[in-house]
Design a protein around this motif. Structure first.
Motif, PDB file in Angstrom:
ATOM      1  N   LEU A   1      64.277 -12.632 -13.611  1.00 13.55           N
ATOM      2  CA  LEU A   1      65.254 -13.418 -14.367  1.00 13.55           C
ATOM      3  C   LEU A   1      65.163 -13.126 -15.860  1.00 13.55           C
ATOM      4  O   LEU A   1      66.186 -13.076 -16.554  1.00 13.55           O
ATOM      5  CB  LEU A   1      65.017 -14.914 -14.118  1.00 13.55           C
ATOM      6  N   ALA A   2      63.953 -12.955 -16.363  1.00 13.75           N
ATOM      7  CA  ALA A   2      63.778 -12.659 -17.788  1.00 13.75           C
ATOM      8  C   ALA A   2      64.453 -11.344 -18.154  1.00 13.75           C
ATOM      9  O   ALA A   2      65.080 -11.223 -19.216  1.00 13.75           O
ATOM     10  CB  ALA A   2      62.292 -12.612 -18.135  1.00 13.75           C
ATOM     11  N   GLU A   3      64.357 -10.345 -17.278  1.00 17.77           N
ATOM     12  CA  GLU A   3      64.984  -9.042 -17.533  1.00 17.77           C
ATOM     13  C   GLU A   3      66.509  -9.177 -17.550  1.00 17.77           C
ATOM     14  O   GLU A   3      67.196  -8.635 -18.417  1.00 17.77           O
ATOM     15  CB  GLU A   3      64.540  -8.045 -16.461  1.00 17.77           C
ATOM     16  N   VAL A   4      67.054  -9.913 -16.572  1.00 19.14           N
ATOM     17  CA  VAL A   4      68.502 -10.141 -16.516  1.00 19.14           C
ATOM     18  C   VAL A   4      68.965 -10.920 -17.744  1.00 19.14           C
ATOM     19  O   VAL A   4      69.969 -10.586 -18.379  1.00 19.14           O
ATOM     20  CB  VAL A   4      68.879 -10.906 -15.228  1.00 19.14           C
ATOM     21  N   ARG A   5      68.227 -11.968 -18.076  1.00 11.11           N
ATOM     22  CA  ARG A   5      68.588 -12.811 -19.213  1.00 11.11           C
ATOM     23  C   ARG A   5      68.604 -12.023 -20.515  1.00 11.11           C
ATOM     24  O   ARG A   5      69.507 -12.170 -21.345  1.00 11.11           O
ATOM     25  CB  ARG A   5      67.609 -13.986 -19.302  1.00 11.11           C
ATOM     26  N   ARG A   6      67.614 -11.150 -20.708  1.00 10.67           N
ATOM     27  CA  ARG A   6      67.566 -10.345 -21.930  1.00 10.67           C
ATOM     28  C   ARG A   6      68.770  -9.415 -22.020  1.00 10.67           C
ATOM     29  O   ARG A   6      69.366  -9.262 -23.093  1.00 10.67           O
ATOM     30  CB  ARG A   6      66.265  -9.536 -21.980  1.00 10.67           C
ATOM     31  N   ALA A   7      69.128  -8.801 -20.902  1.00 16.02           N
ATOM     32  CA  ALA A   7      70.273  -7.889 -20.923  1.00 16.02           C
ATOM     33  C   ALA A   7      71.560  -8.634 -21.259  1.00 16.02           C
ATOM     34  O   ALA A   7      72.403  -8.132 -22.012  1.00 16.02           O
ATOM     35  CB  ALA A   7      70.404  -7.188 -19.570  1.00 16.02           C
ATOM     36  N   VAL A   8      71.721  -9.842 -20.698  1.00 15.97           N
ATOM     37  CA  VAL A   8      72.917 -10.643 -20.982  1.00 15.97           C
ATOM     38  C   VAL A   8      72.978 -10.999 -22.463  1.00 15.97           C
ATOM     39  O   VAL A   8      74.029 -10.857 -23.116  1.00 15.97           O
ATOM     40  CB  VAL A   8      72.918 -11.924 -20.121  1.00 15.97           C
ATOM     41  N   LEU A   9      71.873 -11.467 -23.019  1.00 15.58           N
ATOM     42  CA  LEU A   9      71.868 -11.947 -24.404  1.00 15.58           C
ATOM     43  C   LEU A   9      71.837 -10.804 -25.419  1.00 15.58           C
ATOM     44  O   LEU A   9      72.383 -10.938 -26.519  1.00 15.58           O
ATOM     45  CB  LEU A   9      70.680 -12.878 -24.629  1.00 15.58           C
TER      46      LEU A   9
ATOM     47  N   GLY B   1      65.135 -19.372 -14.994  1.00  8.41           N
ATOM     48  CA  GLY B   1      63.757 -18.962 -15.239  1.00  8.41           C
ATOM     49  C   GLY B   1      63.168 -19.502 -16.527  1.00  8.41           C
ATOM     50  O   GLY B   1      62.246 -18.916 -17.090  1.00  8.41           O
ATOM     51  N   LEU B   2      63.680 -20.648 -17.008  1.00  9.04           N
ATOM     52  CA  LEU B   2      63.210 -21.208 -18.271  1.00  9.04           C
ATOM     53  C   LEU B   2      62.545 -22.569 -18.096  1.00  9.04           C
ATOM     54  O   LEU B   2      62.397 -23.323 -19.052  1.00  9.04           O
ATOM     55  CB  LEU B   2      64.385 -21.334 -19.253  1.00  9.04           C
TER      56      LEU B   2
ATOM     57  N   TYR C   1      77.264 -11.481  -8.961  1.00 14.17           N
ATOM     58  CA  TYR C   1      76.067 -11.217  -8.183  1.00 14.17           C
ATOM     59  C   TYR C   1      75.208 -12.481  -8.076  1.00 14.17           C
ATOM     60  O   TYR C   1      74.963 -13.153  -9.086  1.00 14.17           O
ATOM     61  CB  TYR C   1      75.233 -10.098  -8.828  1.00 14.17           C
ATOM     62  N   ARG C   2      74.790 -12.809  -6.858  1.00 17.20           N
ATOM     63  CA  ARG C   2      73.889 -13.942  -6.633  1.00 17.20           C
ATOM     64  C   ARG C   2      72.501 -13.550  -7.126  1.00 17.20           C
ATOM     65  O   ARG C   2      71.959 -12.513  -6.727  1.00 17.20           O
ATOM     66  CB  ARG C   2      73.863 -14.256  -5.132  1.00 17.20           C
ATOM     67  N   LEU C   3      71.905 -14.351  -7.995  1.00 20.69           N
ATOM     68  CA  LEU C   3      70.609 -13.998  -8.575  1.00 20.69           C
ATOM     69  C   LEU C   3      69.528 -13.873  -7.507  1.00 20.69           C
ATOM     70  O   LEU C   3      68.630 -13.024  -7.617  1.00 20.69           O
ATOM     71  CB  LEU C   3      70.193 -15.043  -9.613  1.00 20.69           C
ATOM     72  N   SER C   4      69.589 -14.692  -6.469  1.00 19.31           N
ATOM     73  CA  SER C   4      68.561 -14.646  -5.431  1.00 19.31           C
ATOM     74  C   SER C   4      68.616 -13.366  -4.617  1.00 19.31           C
ATOM     75  O   SER C   4      67.667 -13.049  -3.888  1.00 19.31           O
ATOM     76  CB  SER C   4      68.699 -15.853  -4.497  1.00 19.31           C
ATOM     77  N   ARG C   5      69.708 -12.605  -4.739  1.00 18.01           N
ATOM     78  CA  ARG C   5      69.831 -11.357  -3.992  1.00 18.01           C
ATOM     79  C   ARG C   5      69.510 -10.137  -4.853  1.00 18.01           C
ATOM     80  O   ARG C   5      69.596  -9.011  -4.382  1.00 18.01           O
ATOM     81  CB  ARG C   5      71.242 -11.233  -3.404  1.00 18.01           C
ATOM     82  N   ILE C   6      69.170 -10.366  -6.115  1.00 21.98           N
ATOM     83  CA  ILE C   6      68.733  -9.271  -6.975  1.00 21.98           C
ATOM     84  C   ILE C   6      67.235  -9.090  -6.755  1.00 21.98           C
ATOM     85  O   ILE C   6      66.435  -9.966  -7.078  1.00 21.98           O
ATOM     86  CB  ILE C   6      69.029  -9.559  -8.454  1.00 21.98           C
ATOM     87  N   LEU C   7      66.855  -7.965  -6.170  1.00 20.53           N
ATOM     88  CA  LEU C   7      65.459  -7.715  -5.819  1.00 20.53           C
ATOM     89  C   LEU C   7      64.648  -7.200  -7.007  1.00 20.53           C
ATOM     90  O   LEU C   7      63.436  -7.412  -7.071  1.00 20.53           O
ATOM     91  CB  LEU C   7      65.391  -6.708  -4.665  1.00 20.53           C
ATOM     92  N   ALA C   8      65.295  -6.516  -7.928  1.00 18.26           N
ATOM     93  CA  ALA C   8      64.627  -5.991  -9.117  1.00 18.26           C
ATOM     94  C   ALA C   8      65.696  -5.754 -10.182  1.00 18.26           C
ATOM     95  O   ALA C   8      66.870  -5.570  -9.858  1.00 18.26           O
ATOM     96  CB  ALA C   8      63.879  -4.701  -8.804  1.00 18.26           C
ATOM     97  N   ALA C   9      65.280  -5.770 -11.438  1.00 15.51           N
ATOM     98  CA  ALA C   9      66.233  -5.579 -12.533  1.00 15.51           C
ATOM     99  C   ALA C   9      65.557  -4.858 -13.689  1.00 15.51           C
ATOM    100  O   ALA C   9      64.358  -5.026 -13.925  1.00 15.51           O
ATOM    101  CB  ALA C   9      66.789  -6.923 -13.003  1.00 15.51           C
TER     102      ALA C   9
ATOM    103  N   GLU D   1      66.913 -22.025  -4.724  1.00 13.73           N
ATOM    104  CA  GLU D   1      66.630 -20.623  -4.438  1.00 13.73           C
ATOM    105  C   GLU D   1      65.469 -20.135  -5.298  1.00 13.73           C
ATOM    106  O   GLU D   1      65.399 -20.414  -6.487  1.00 13.73           O
ATOM    107  CB  GLU D   1      67.878 -19.771  -4.696  1.00 13.73           C
ATOM    108  N   GLU D   2      64.563 -19.424  -4.647  1.00 15.04           N
ATOM    109  CA  GLU D   2      63.407 -18.872  -5.344  1.00 15.04           C
ATOM    110  C   GLU D   2      63.769 -17.521  -5.950  1.00 15.04           C
ATOM    111  O   GLU D   2      64.123 -16.591  -5.231  1.00 15.04           O
ATOM    112  CB  GLU D   2      62.232 -18.730  -4.379  1.00 15.04           C
ATOM    113  N   VAL D   3      63.697 -17.429  -7.266  1.00 17.73           N
ATOM    114  CA  VAL D   3      63.991 -16.177  -7.959  1.00 17.73           C
ATOM    115  C   VAL D   3      62.825 -15.899  -8.917  1.00 17.73           C
ATOM    116  O   VAL D   3      62.482 -16.757  -9.728  1.00 17.73           O
ATOM    117  CB  VAL D   3      65.310 -16.269  -8.759  1.00 17.73           C
ATOM    118  N   PRO D   4      62.188 -14.728  -8.840  1.00 22.93           N
ATOM    119  CA  PRO D   4      61.037 -14.429  -9.707  1.00 22.93           C
ATOM    120  C   PRO D   4      61.391 -14.543 -11.186  1.00 22.93           C
ATOM    121  O   PRO D   4      62.427 -14.036 -11.631  1.00 22.93           O
ATOM    122  CB  PRO D   4      60.682 -12.985  -9.328  1.00 22.93           C
ATOM    123  N   ASP D   5      60.537 -15.203 -11.955  1.00 20.59           N
ATOM    124  CA  ASP D   5      60.781 -15.374 -13.388  1.00 20.59           C
ATOM    125  C   ASP D   5      60.850 -14.042 -14.123  1.00 20.59           C
ATOM    126  O   ASP D   5      61.615 -13.883 -15.077  1.00 20.59           O
ATOM    127  CB  ASP D   5      59.687 -16.249 -14.006  1.00 20.59           C
ATOM    128  N   THR D   6      60.036 -13.062 -13.698  1.00 17.94           N
ATOM    129  CA  THR D   6      60.029 -11.768 -14.384  1.00 17.94           C
ATOM    130  C   THR D   6      61.379 -11.070 -14.236  1.00 17.94           C
ATOM    131  O   THR D   6      61.875 -10.456 -15.183  1.00 17.94           O
ATOM    132  CB  THR D   6      58.921 -10.871 -13.821  1.00 17.94           C
TER     133      THR D   6
END
Length: 324
Positions: free
Chosen positions: A147-155, A93-94, A201-209, A140-145
């Motif tokens: 991905l941003a939430e997942v990325r923030r939690a990881v970092l 998502g970057l 977890y496959r990112l494309s299968r995460i519907l919300a985070a 794979e289409e993954v919403p940026d919003t």
């Protein structure tokens, strides 16, 4: 967000000269109306933007104008870290942050170096969207919003709550301890722990985070490459895997290996064709892979796979036996 876009707009005009509103909108991923509003805002702030009307008109900056607004945002810095793979930036998502960061990097170069960089960009194309046969690369289409939430939690090292749709199951909410993000062949994965057990977890299968405030329970340091290899090995060893004996044209070997889980044995027949013992994820995976190879491969065993391929071929022949 708008401040970053305004900076990107100025840098585009500085580096590429006069551009139409449609071109600017495409580069900035906004509407032409938004571009026109941004141009008005820049003019009001004293940036010498001029408009030239006509068929070949557009917007430009007065000669000699220079801005020092080249500081990188956090996301732009992250994008540059993984800039070795443009598709990696897209998967996490970057993509837009990478484009914005590269504009700033080029603008910060001395003029002679900037000209060289522009020339290099014109001569090198990395990972185009289609290959020589005009086949589009499936991403794979993954919403940026999300991905941003997942990325923030990881970092940030925080727990993450995800609404996940596992294959063949009803989507469920679950709370995980995120470890890292991995991209493989344009597919993104979240490596995490749940109740102390490794999970992928496959990112494309995460519907919300949703990033939580609670600290994640995870090791302080992680060898992500090693963790991925270990999970990959466990994945190949488990599940409803099937083993297939195949005789095939060696020219299609690499194509087969791109989809197979593992090659357990391999030898060459006297006529030069390969005989391989290959593991697939399940029966459907095996049938699909062999069907792609058409007449260049033959499944020698198990018999159920030979029967499935024969039935599919007969059904296809029946469909095309008569004119449409």
């Amino acid at each position: 967000m708008r401040a970053d876009r305004l900076v990107s707009l100025v840098l585009l005009l500085r580096q590429r000269g006069q551009l139409s509103a449609a071109t600017l909108a495409r580069e900035l991923e906004v509407s032409t109306r938004t571009v026109l509003r941004d141009i008005e805002a820049l003019s009001a702030a004293g940036v010498p933007v001029y408009a030239e009307r006509g068929r070949h008109g557009g917007f430009g900056l007065l000669p000699g104008f220079r801005t020092e607004l080249t500081g990188l945002s956090n996301d732009e810095a992250l994008a540059l870290v993984i800039a070795g793979s443009r598709r990696g930036a897209q998967a996490f998502g970057l993509g837009s942050a990478l484009a914005s960061a590269m504009l700033k990097v080029v603008d910060a170069l001395p003029e002679t170096h900037r000209d060289t960089a522009a020339g290099v960009a014109e001569r090198l194309l990395i990972d185009p969207e289609t290959d020589l046969l005009s086949r589009r690369v499936v991403t794979e289409e993954v919403p940026d919003t999300m991905l941003a939430e997942v990325r923030r939690a990881v970092l940030d090292g925080h727990k993450l709550r995800i609404h996940y749709a596992a294959m063949g199951r009803t989507p469920q909410w679950r709370t995980v301890d995120p470890i890292g993000l991995v991209t493989v062949r344009d597919r993104g994965y979240l490596l995490a722990m749940r109740a102390g057990a490794d999970r992928t977890y496959r990112l494309s299968r995460i519907l919300a985070a949703e990033e939580l405030d609670e600290p994640a329970q995870r090791p302080d340091r992680i060898d992500l490459d090693r963790a991925w290899q270990e999970r990959s090995t466990r994945f190949r060893a488990g599940g409803d895997q099937v083993t297939v004996l195949i005789r095939m044209d060696p020219a299609r070997r690499e194509e087969l290996l791109e989809t197979a889980l593992a090659v357990r044995a391999e030898e060459t027949d006297p006529d030069g064709r390969l005989r391989l013992e290959v593991a697939f994820q399940d029966a459907r995976h095996a049938e699909w892979a062999l069907w792609q190879l058409a007449m260049d491969a033959e499944a020698l065993a198990p018999q159920w796979l030979r029967t499935a391929l024969r039935d599919r071929a007969e059904a296809m022949a029946t469909r095309y036996r008569t004119p449409s």
